[in-house]
Design a protein around this motif. Structure first.
Motif: not given
Length: 215
Positions: A68-75, A123-128, A45-52, A110-115
């Motif tokens: 479900m095995e789940t992770y977030a890099p921002t953790d 960093n979301i673009v690179s990950a995608l 799960v990827l998010g930045v700011g409040g989405s993180a 992806v959790l993002s206001v603007g995508g």
């Protein structure tokens, strides 16, 4: 504007969004998540700011409720800040995903206001881009025009803009509603199986019926 009037307008906007949400895309996202789980894949799960912050909450729910095995890099704040300092912000997520051996069995949420774009959340673009290269399933909950996530997602849940002054609060609020929806849609089958065995799979303990029994 009086507080009562503001509250009424905000809730009316929430009703508008609920009516306009893309049901087919939500259903497709749930099926993609079920498939990732059945394949033994993992969800990132990827998010930045409040989405993180939302991403961290979602990780808990997908693990605890949907099993479900789940992770977030921002953790992992240490790794996130080290990569930002040493390698740059743009690759913080993609390099983390490489170390995690992202593959075709896995999924990205992806959790993002603007995508994401080259200017905002690169960093979301690179990950995608990495996710598409490795044929991982891509799901997104975004707003505005969907950004890069909206362009490349296998299932994109686009939160409609009903008032330009409140794009972010509605987008981040609906992230929570939609991931809770997906988590519990996945858990429903588990719950039915668990009830047949006399055990509630949401809580993990015999005789406890329903999510939130301990909270």
């Amino acid at each position: 504007m009086k507080t009562e009037e503001y509250i009424e307008n905000y809730l009316k906007e929430t009703e508008q969004i609920a009516r306009q949400l893309p049901r087919e895309d939500i259903a497709k996202a749930v099926e993609l998540l079920k498939n990732v789980k059945e394949l033994g894949g993992r969800l990132f799960v990827l998010g930045v700011g409040g989405s993180a912050a939302n991403a961290s909450h979602a990780v808990n729910d997908f693990r605890k409720i949907a099993g479900m095995e789940t992770y977030a890099p921002t953790d992992n704040v240490s790794e996130l800040t080290a990569r930002t300092n040493d390698e740059g912000w743009d690759t913080t997520f993609s390099e983390w995903l490489k170390i995690s051996r992202l593959n075709e069995k896995d999924g990205i949420l992806v959790l993002s206001v603007g995508g994401g774009s080259e200017l905002a959340s690169p960093n979301i673009v690179s990950a995608l881009k990495l996710a598409k290269e490795r044929k991982a399933a891509v799901i997104s909950i975004v707003s505005k025009d969907g950004g890069y996530a909206g362009q490349v997602s296998d299932a994109c849940m686009l939160i409609p803009v009903v008032d330009g002054r409140r794009i972010t609060p509605h987008a981040e609020g609906w992230q929570g509603i939609l991931w809770h929806l997906m988590v519990n849609a996945m858990a429903e089958g588990q719950k039915q199986c668990g009830q047949m065995e006399g055990k509630d799979t949401e809580s993990g303990w015999p005789g406890l019926r329903g999510y939130g029994a301990w909270i």
